[in-house]
Motif scaffolding. Structure first.
Motif, mmCIF file in Angstrom:
data_model
loop_
_atom_site.group_PDB
_atom_site.id
_atom_site.type_symbol
_atom_site.label_atom_id
_atom_site.label_comp_id
_atom_site.label_asym_id
_atom_site.label_seq_id
_atom_site.Cartn_x
_atom_site.Cartn_y
_atom_site.Cartn_z
ATOM 1 N N SER A 124 0.852 -1.187 0.000
ATOM 2 C CA SER A 124 0.000 0.000 0.000
ATOM 3 C C SER A 124 0.890 1.240 0.000
ATOM 4 O O SER A 124 1.971 1.232 0.588
ATOM 5 C CB SER A 124 -0.922 0.015 1.221
ATOM 6 O OG SER A 124 -1.802 -1.091 1.201
ATOM 7 N N ASN A 147 -3.853 7.387 2.833
ATOM 8 C CA ASN A 147 -3.675 6.343 1.835
ATOM 9 C C ASN A 147 -3.795 6.974 0.438
ATOM 10 O O ASN A 147 -4.774 7.649 0.125
ATOM 11 C CB ASN A 147 -4.729 5.251 2.021
ATOM 12 C CG ASN A 147 -4.361 3.985 1.270
ATOM 13 O OD1 ASN A 147 -3.768 4.053 0.198
ATOM 14 N ND2 ASN A 147 -4.711 2.838 1.826
ATOM 15 N N GLN A 149 -4.350 5.538 -2.244
ATOM 16 C CA GLN A 149 -5.295 4.820 -3.109
ATOM 17 C C GLN A 149 -6.483 5.706 -3.453
ATOM 18 O O GLN A 149 -7.015 5.645 -4.553
ATOM 19 C CB GLN A 149 -5.754 3.542 -2.425
ATOM 20 C CG GLN A 149 -6.661 2.671 -3.296
ATOM 21 C CD GLN A 149 -7.063 1.376 -2.607
ATOM 22 O OE1 GLN A 149 -6.694 1.160 -1.451
ATOM 23 N NE2 GLN A 149 -7.792 0.541 -3.303
#
Length: 490
Positions: A124, A147, A149
């Protein structure tokens, strides 16, 4: 050698112009759209990253401010699922809302410089902000993380949206290009259909010229001018062939009859000699007609070359004057058989102040060969028409921006009804339409063949090719005057 580029281009050559325009414009639009999507993606990535850094700074700032003034702070966890960690100077985690896998990386972050960075933890990716506030207890480390993402999802969704929008725009652009190409080429299709119809249409048919003053209208105008010149040339050639066939029929029939009579009078030497002499006159007439047709054809061919852009070098007044004297000498050889006097006068143009005779003299779009044809045809016709002892006068002068060639004889002139058609092809006064004997048998000269009817037509063609005019008139005192006017080249 055939390169890959040519291999790609060759199939396009087999497509219609409309298809090639559509493909080409659509390909250019596709390149532009792809570049725009890439630029916008880059801008979005930059904006999202900047926004994330701002949020991370906002998450870390309260803890940094507290630690800068409090050596033993009471740290409360952040809200809204913020990922924040505080590491004490001893390396102990004083506060953390980080996932376990990120907490393992905190030890390495305590030794990094303050700032923003991206770390990879267990597959990640996290964007982190590291700050190092210092108080009496020592150097602390505050880490805020998010994060990445979520950033990637936002960027990918926006890229997909832009790509689909760009594809829709590209399809619409291709359809619009096809429609515009069709509309733009519609006049070309009309011109093509009209050109196909020209093969069976009346001779005066023309290509349609659109109301717009664009390239297609210019093309249609140019093609119509070309068709008009071609039609005129075709009509001239058709008329010449028709007239020549008509003119050749009579002397050929006469020559055939003369040869038949000569074969019948083979036993009579005197009659045979007379038939042979008359046959020679017919052959001379045919030869003169052929030579005049060839000369007229060459003049017209020169005119067509000049219309297509070929340039003719101008000739100076003195060079043309020299040719006038040479042509007069040649005419005198013919005139001597009838005791006809041929005189000439050259009136040199007045030179300007400080000008030289060779460089500043008038110049004309008439070469020496054309001048020879003018003098020989006009003066030769005069010699043929004059009785024994007549006279011909040739003058060449410059006046009023023109070169003037004037040839006058003291003969009987021509009928007034002949003057309007004198320069037309195959036209002659009635008395000139047959092979005629010498008007004065006392000279003992060989009988003269009848004219071809092309001499004055050649004169007019030469004069008009040089941008000038030709005219003739009967002189009151008797005789004929032919005047050629050639404008100077400016």
């Amino acid at each position: 050698m055939t390169g890959p580029g040519r291999g790609l281009i060759r199939p396009l050559r087999n497509l219609s112009l409309r298809a090639r325009i559509t493909i080409g414009s659509t390909a250019i639009a596709a390149v532009v759209i792809v570049l725009l999507v890439l630029v916008m993606r880059f801008q979005v990535v930059s904006v999202v990253a900047s926004a994330t850094r701002t949020l991370l700074d906002a998450d870390a700032d309260p803890y940094v401010a507290t630690l800068e003034v409090d050596s033993n702070p009471d740290l409360s966890p952040p809200g809204n699922l913020q990922l924040v960690a505080v590491v004490s100077p001893s390396g102990k985690i004083a506060l953390s809302t980080m996932p376990t896998k990120v907490e393992r990386a905190l030890g390495s972050l305590t030794s990094t410089k303050a700032g923003t960075s991206v770390i990879n933890v267990s597959g990640s990716q996290y964007r982190v902000v590291v700050e190092h506030p210092v108080n009496q207890a020592g150097r602390w480390t505050v880490v805020a993380a998010r994060n990445s993402q979520a950033e990637a999802i936002v960027v990918d969704d926006l890229t997909s949206t832009l790509s689909l929008t760009g594809l829709a725009i590209l399809v619409a652009f291709g359809v619009a290009s096809w429609a515009l190409a069709t509309a733009a080429l519609r006049p070309v299709n009309r011109m093509r259909r009209e050109a196909e119809r020209l093969s069976v249409a009346p001779e005066r048919a023309e290509l349609p010229v659109g109301p717009a003053e664009d390239e297609l209208a210019s093309l249609a105008t140019t093609l119509n001018a070309f068709l008009a010149r071609t039609r005129q040339a075709t009509e001239r050639e058709r008329q010449m062939v028709s007239d020549a066939s008509h003119e050749l029929r009579t002397p050929l029939a006469i020559l055939t009859t003369q040869l038949d009579l000569a074969s019948l009078d083979g036993d009579d030497a005197a009659a045979l000699a007379a038939h042979i002499e008359r046959a020679k006159l017919s052959v001379a007439r045919l030869s003169r007609l052929a030579n005049d047709l060839l000369a007229l054809s060459r003049i017209e061919e020169s005119e067509r070359r000049e219309q297509d852009g070929a340039e003719q070098q101008p000739t100076g007044w003195s060079d043309l004057g020299d040719e006038v004297m040479s042509a007069v000498d040649r005419v005198r050889l013919i005139a001597s058989a009838k005791d006809i006097t041929v005189d000439f006068d050259l009136e040199a143009p007045a030179a300007g102040p400080g000008s030289g005779s060779d460089t500043d003299e008038p110049r004309y779009r008439l070469d020496t060969g054309g001048m020879a044809q003018l003098v020989t045809n006009i003066a030769g016709n005069a010699v043929s028409a004059l009785p024994r002892g007549g006279g011909v006068f040739v003058s060449w002068r410059s006046a009023g921006g023109e070169g003037i060639l004037q040839i006058t004889d003291d003969g009987p002139g021509v009928p007034e009804s002949f003057i309007p058609v004198a320069f037309d092809r195959f036209t002659r006064p009635d008395e000139a339409r047959k092979s005629r004997p010498n008007p004065d048998p006392a000279t003992g000269a060989i009988p003269l063949p009848g004219g071809s009817g092309l001499g004055l037509a050649i004169v007019r063609a030469v004069a008009e090719r040089a941008g000038g005019t030709a005219s003739l008139r009967n002189v009151r005192s008797g005789g004929l005057e032919v005047t050629i006017r050639i404008p100077e080249v400016r």
